[in-house]
Design a protein around this motif. Sequence first.
Motif, PDB file in Angstrom:
ATOM      1  N   SER A  16      -6.972   4.338  10.363  1.00 35.72           N
ATOM      2  CA  SER A  16      -7.081   4.382   8.898  1.00 35.72           C
ATOM      3  C   SER A  16      -6.508   3.116   8.279  1.00 35.72           C
ATOM      4  N   PHE A  17      -5.367   2.650   8.802  1.00 36.51           N
ATOM      5  CA  PHE A  17      -4.789   1.391   8.326  1.00 36.51           C
ATOM      6  C   PHE A  17      -5.749   0.224   8.576  1.00 36.51           C
ATOM      7  N   SER A  18      -6.332   0.179   9.747  1.00 32.44           N
ATOM      8  CA  SER A  18      -7.195  -0.943  10.123  1.00 32.44           C
ATOM      9  C   SER A  18      -8.499  -0.964   9.326  1.00 32.44           C
ATOM     10  N   ASP A  19      -9.038   0.207   9.033  1.00 32.02           N
ATOM     11  CA  ASP A  19     -10.329   0.284   8.333  1.00 32.02           C
ATOM     12  C   ASP A  19     -10.202   0.111   6.828  1.00 32.02           C
ATOM     13  N   ALA A  20      -8.990   0.302   6.309  1.00 29.42           N
ATOM     14  CA  ALA A  20      -8.803   0.249   4.858  1.00 29.42           C
ATOM     15  C   ALA A  20      -8.495  -1.169   4.384  1.00 29.42           C
ATOM     16  N   ALA A  21      -8.917  -1.456   3.152  1.00 30.02           N
ATOM     17  CA  ALA A  21      -8.577  -2.743   2.540  1.00 30.02           C
ATOM     18  C   ALA A  21      -7.123  -2.762   2.112  1.00 30.02           C
ATOM     19  N   GLY A  22      -6.586  -1.594   1.841  1.00 30.97           N
ATOM     20  CA  GLY A  22      -5.189  -1.487   1.421  1.00 30.97           C
ATOM     21  C   GLY A  22      -4.727  -0.052   1.549  1.00 30.97           C
ATOM     22  N   ILE A  82      -7.184   2.979   0.992  1.00 25.04           N
ATOM     23  CA  ILE A  82      -8.225   2.518   0.065  1.00 25.04           C
ATOM     24  C   ILE A  82      -9.393   1.930   0.851  1.00 25.04           C
ATOM     25  N   THR A  83     -10.544   2.558   0.690  1.00 26.66           N
ATOM     26  CA  THR A  83     -11.750   2.098   1.381  1.00 26.66           C
ATOM     27  C   THR A  83     -12.835   1.627   0.413  1.00 26.66           C
ATOM     28  N   GLY A  84     -12.633   1.873  -0.883  1.00 31.94           N
ATOM     29  CA  GLY A  84     -13.623   1.467  -1.887  1.00 31.94           C
ATOM     30  C   GLY A  84     -13.046   0.430  -2.830  1.00 31.94           C
TER      31      GLY A  84
END
Length: 224
Positions: A16-22, A82-84
């Motif tokens: 989740s950390f790696s895939d998220a922008a923040g 945050i993914t969006g």
Amino acid sequence: MARADKQAAVAEITGSFSDAAGAVLTEYRGLTVKQLQDLRRSLGENASYAVVKNTLAKIAAKEAGIESFDELLSGPTAIAFITGDVVEAAKGLRDFAKANPALVIKGGVLDGKALDPAEIAKLADLESREVLMGKLAGAMLASLSQAVYLLNAPLAQAARLAGALQAKAAEDPSILAGGAGTPVAAEEAPVETEAPTDEAPAEEAAPEEPAAEVASDEGETAEA
């Protein structure tokens, strides 16, 4: 929790950390299950909100290369990954925290840079990506409209001149034949045939003397 389960949980949080922008770290003490559900719905596609164990979150953060969360991981903890749209996610968290003071924003990370609560609040005050794209598109359309106007201006002027000429020709057809309001036939002068300049002009015949005078001359000659 079994060792295998811990490893799976750490791997999930690390992913989740790696895939998220923040990510934004929050304390949710005092929030009900329904309020947490409302928070997840308010974030929509911009972020996922997960309750985590501090020990597992510390391991996952280190594995993801994040060092700024160690001091913040205390008490009941939930992380918004945050993914969006980052700004929209920050706005959602800020607005929910205003309506539900039990949600405390403790800090976060954006593109590897640590953020404190004040910086997250400033991020929430920015215009969203949608608004910025709309303004950019509006500015581009305005510039394009100006360019089209400038390119079409000479054509429009030519079209107006052509329209004026057509209207004038309808009133006076001779304009299209090359005249300026006068019939072409009247402008054409008859062709004159001139004698060649290298031929001598014919000699003019001498005027004949009156018959009486001739007779008188003959009479005088006879008498002489």
